[in-house]
Design a protein around this motif. Sequence first.
Motif, PDB file in Angstrom:
ATOM      1  N   VAL A  15      22.220 -27.930  52.874  1.00  0.00           N
ATOM      2  CA  VAL A  15      21.246 -27.342  51.940  1.00  0.00           C
ATOM      3  C   VAL A  15      20.092 -28.324  51.690  1.00  0.00           C
ATOM      4  N   ARG A  16      20.437 -29.611  51.519  1.00  0.00           N
ATOM      5  CA  ARG A  16      19.385 -30.614  51.246  1.00  0.00           C
ATOM      6  C   ARG A  16      18.447 -30.766  52.434  1.00  0.00           C
ATOM      7  N   LYS A  17      19.009 -30.722  53.648  1.00  0.00           N
ATOM      8  CA  LYS A  17      18.168 -30.878  54.847  1.00  0.00           C
ATOM      9  C   LYS A  17      17.145 -29.749  54.914  1.00  0.00           C
ATOM     10  N   LEU A  18      17.586 -28.514  54.630  1.00  0.00           N
ATOM     11  CA  LEU A  18      16.642 -27.390  54.719  1.00  0.00           C
ATOM     12  C   LEU A  18      15.555 -27.532  53.648  1.00  0.00           C
ATOM     13  N   ALA A  19      15.970 -28.010  52.460  1.00  0.00           N
ATOM     14  CA  ALA A  19      15.016 -28.089  51.344  1.00  0.00           C
ATOM     15  C   ALA A  19      13.814 -28.957  51.669  1.00  0.00           C
ATOM     16  N   ILE A  20      14.003 -29.961  52.552  1.00  0.00           N
ATOM     17  CA  ILE A  20      12.873 -30.845  52.836  1.00  0.00           C
ATOM     18  C   ILE A  20      12.222 -30.563  54.197  1.00  0.00           C
ATOM     19  N   SER A  21      12.708 -29.529  54.895  1.00  0.00           N
ATOM     20  CA  SER A  21      12.110 -29.288  56.219  1.00  0.00           C
ATOM     21  C   SER A  21      10.873 -28.399  56.084  1.00  0.00           C
TER      22      SER A  21
ATOM     23  N   ASP B 158       7.117 -22.453  56.005  1.00  0.00           N
ATOM     24  CA  ASP B 158       6.614 -21.421  56.927  1.00  0.00           C
ATOM     25  C   ASP B 158       7.376 -20.115  56.735  1.00  0.00           C
ATOM     26  N   LEU B 159       8.702 -20.241  56.610  1.00  0.00           N
ATOM     27  CA  LEU B 159       9.534 -19.041  56.425  1.00  0.00           C
ATOM     28  C   LEU B 159       9.125 -18.303  55.150  1.00  0.00           C
ATOM     29  N   VAL B 160       9.031 -19.060  54.035  1.00  0.00           N
ATOM     30  CA  VAL B 160       8.707 -18.429  52.743  1.00  0.00           C
ATOM     31  C   VAL B 160       7.329 -17.784  52.812  1.00  0.00           C
ATOM     32  N   ASP B 161       6.380 -18.490  53.414  1.00  0.00           N
ATOM     33  CA  ASP B 161       5.020 -17.967  53.489  1.00  0.00           C
ATOM     34  C   ASP B 161       5.007 -16.615  54.210  1.00  0.00           C
ATOM     35  N   ASP B 162       5.737 -16.575  55.320  1.00  0.00           N
ATOM     36  CA  ASP B 162       5.783 -15.365  56.123  1.00  0.00           C
ATOM     37  C   ASP B 162       6.449 -14.209  55.366  1.00  0.00           C
ATOM     38  N   VAL B 163       7.619 -14.490  54.785  1.00  0.00           N
ATOM     39  CA  VAL B 163       8.381 -13.444  54.083  1.00  0.00           C
ATOM     40  C   VAL B 163       7.580 -12.919  52.897  1.00  0.00           C
ATOM     41  N   VAL B 164       7.052 -13.828  52.075  1.00  0.00           N
ATOM     42  CA  VAL B 164       6.401 -13.384  50.829  1.00  0.00           C
ATOM     43  C   VAL B 164       5.072 -12.674  51.131  1.00  0.00           C
ATOM     44  N   SER B 165       4.327 -13.135  52.169  1.00  0.00           N
ATOM     45  CA  SER B 165       3.073 -12.427  52.496  1.00  0.00           C
ATOM     46  C   SER B 165       3.384 -10.981  52.851  1.00  0.00           C
ATOM     47  N   GLU B 166       4.433 -10.789  53.683  1.00  0.00           N
ATOM     48  CA  GLU B 166       4.753  -9.433  54.142  1.00  0.00           C
ATOM     49  C   GLU B 166       5.136  -8.537  52.946  1.00  0.00           C
ATOM     50  N   THR B 167       6.012  -9.050  52.082  1.00  0.00           N
ATOM     51  CA  THR B 167       6.479  -8.250  50.934  1.00  0.00           C
ATOM     52  C   THR B 167       5.326  -7.973  49.974  1.00  0.00           C
TER      53      THR B 167
ATOM     54  N   VAL C 223      13.800 -12.956  48.061  1.00  0.00           N
ATOM     55  CA  VAL C 223      14.878 -13.947  47.976  1.00  0.00           C
ATOM     56  C   VAL C 223      15.957 -13.672  49.025  1.00  0.00           C
ATOM     57  N   PHE C 224      16.340 -12.386  49.188  1.00  0.00           N
ATOM     58  CA  PHE C 224      17.362 -12.067  50.198  1.00  0.00           C
ATOM     59  C   PHE C 224      16.913 -12.523  51.571  1.00  0.00           C
ATOM     60  N   ASN C 225      15.661 -12.206  51.904  1.00  0.00           N
ATOM     61  CA  ASN C 225      15.186 -12.555  53.238  1.00  0.00           C
ATOM     62  C   ASN C 225      15.170 -14.062  53.445  1.00  0.00           C
ATOM     63  N   ILE C 226      14.768 -14.802  52.416  1.00  0.00           N
ATOM     64  CA  ILE C 226      14.713 -16.263  52.564  1.00  0.00           C
ATOM     65  C   ILE C 226      16.126 -16.825  52.696  1.00  0.00           C
ATOM     66  N   ILE C 227      17.042 -16.344  51.842  1.00  0.00           N
ATOM     67  CA  ILE C 227      18.415 -16.892  51.897  1.00  0.00           C
ATOM     68  C   ILE C 227      19.130 -16.404  53.166  1.00  0.00           C
ATOM     69  N   ALA C 228      18.939 -15.117  53.506  1.00  0.00           N
ATOM     70  CA  ALA C 228      19.636 -14.606  54.704  1.00  0.00           C
ATOM     71  C   ALA C 228      19.108 -15.302  55.958  1.00  0.00           C
ATOM     72  N   SER C 229      17.792 -15.564  56.007  1.00  0.00           N
ATOM     73  CA  SER C 229      17.229 -16.287  57.158  1.00  0.00           C
ATOM     74  C   SER C 229      17.781 -17.697  57.217  1.00  0.00           C
ATOM     75  N   SER C 230      17.816 -18.367  56.052  1.00  0.00           N
ATOM     76  CA  SER C 230      18.291 -19.752  56.031  1.00  0.00           C
ATOM     77  C   SER C 230      19.782 -19.821  56.324  1.00  0.00           C
ATOM     78  N   ALA C 231      20.540 -18.843  55.844  1.00  0.00           N
ATOM     79  CA  ALA C 231      21.995 -18.920  55.987  1.00  0.00           C
ATOM     80  C   ALA C 231      22.445 -18.469  57.365  1.00  0.00           C
ATOM     81  N   PHE C 232      21.916 -17.326  57.852  1.00  0.00           N
ATOM     82  CA  PHE C 232      22.418 -16.840  59.137  1.00  0.00           C
ATOM     83  C   PHE C 232      21.341 -16.193  60.014  1.00  0.00           C
ATOM     84  N   GLY C 233      20.070 -16.543  59.731  1.00  0.00           N
ATOM     85  CA  GLY C 233      18.996 -16.145  60.649  1.00  0.00           C
ATOM     86  C   GLY C 233      18.671 -14.663  60.671  1.00  0.00           C
ATOM     87  N   LYS C 234      18.868 -13.938  59.528  1.00  0.00           N
ATOM     88  CA  LYS C 234      18.550 -12.495  59.511  1.00  0.00           C
ATOM     89  C   LYS C 234      17.331 -12.216  58.661  1.00  0.00           C
TER      90      LYS C 234
END
Length: 447
Positions: free
Chosen positions: A80-86, A91-100, A124-135
Amino acid sequence: MNELHKTYGPVYTIWLGWTPIVVISGMNLIKTAFNSKNNELMGRPKNSITETLLQSGSDVAFTNHGPVWASLRRVAHSAVRKLAISEKLSDLVDDVVSETTDTMIKTHPIGTPFNPKSFIYANVFNIIASSAFGKRYKFGDKELKYLEQSFEDFRTNTNDLVICDRIPVLKKLPKYANILRKTLQTLKGLSGFVRQQYMDHLETHSSGVVNDFCDALIEAKEESIQEAKESAAALIDTNLSLVIVNIFIAGSDTTQYTLRWILLLMANNTEMQIQMRDEIESVIGDRVATNEDRNECHFVNAFIAEVLRYRNVTPLGLPHVAMSDMQLDKYHIKEGAFVFGNLISVNRDPILWPNPEVFDPKRFLTSDGKFVSNIPGFHPFGIGRRVCIGEKLALADLFFITVRLLKSTNECVFALPTGDGSADLQPDPNILLLSSPKPYEIMLKIR
Ligand code: HEM
């Protein structure tokens, strides 16, 4: 709970059926209790929820303190910590939130009041699902709707579930029996879906490639086997798939509810919202926000921190259980008691926070406007050895989501149809253990 603390003192007990529920208030006492080197209070309750989730496995959130829990917590925390600083995250959040947000603007033009809940869920689902299992899901996707509904149903019925577990005779009444059956079925469906994502990853994982939390946990497992580490006994697929369920469930609800408060408080205080918009414009402008920007957006950080303090979504943290008797100051806590740390008594302690019931982000700013977070008494993520493992990720997610939401609507402000300062800021009493605003509407208004 906070009112009871004022009447009955820093440690009091409420009985739910035969179960004593001990509530500890005040920063120092909670620290002493939850940091004790003998780990007396590091257990978690056993109930129909944890039995349904864990079956015969172990996880981070609901397993008692011990070597298996410690190994699982270590690998989950590191992933979790590694993802938080990557930079991948921004980029993921920017993409998901712009679309929504594009969909939100199209379906709710300027001046049209709407409840933002489903958009927050989708983000939030998209960000967590992408981070957790790439969906990733499109807004309105059937599976996304099923997940949102499952979470809602589960949340609505948790109160009854907890009461039935402590007063089992209630389970004989048709009303409760029905709720229990349906809710546990929902939980099984939800956790089964998430665990399946881990199992699917096992089939496709390539050694050394880490795209999400599932990959990170599989890598940790393989390393522990290759290096014959003691942790190999804990890092088995059943347990690791449960850790993914933990991350998905613990990360979704808390982040979503915090965003509901952020949006409501921004709409209630449009002057502060404009200050945030101006800061984002001058620091970030048109590009995607980066981790460095987080260090420069002082007011945005202060606003988010104040929301976490003022309307902390986990006012009592998660329940702990006394694994053995404990003497805490002059109070005796018996083995088996449920124990809560009253985080409101810390985050809104009038000695640590002058006028704690006033929403004021400036508390987190120095006299020259710099953001400071390490203020004594700021503990929205809990205290002690079972403190949240998602703190860094939650703060990064909240920052990037808020920034993208404001950037995508920069011609406008989020406003309340009833005007500035008119929000009902009392938490929804129908939701137990988590603090959510009551359902509300906002609208976009030209600045
Ligand atoms: C605003 C967001 C969040 C808040 C306010 C929050 C708060 C908390 C609190 C108060 C606890 C209980 C501490 C205790 O029992 O003493 C907790 C535990 C936990 N949180 Fe969070 N959390 C948030 C986000 C997340 C995220 C994003 C994740 C995962 C990626 C996460 C994963 C967990 C886990 C696994 C535990 C259990 C730790 C254990 O039992 O050892 N949380 N959180």
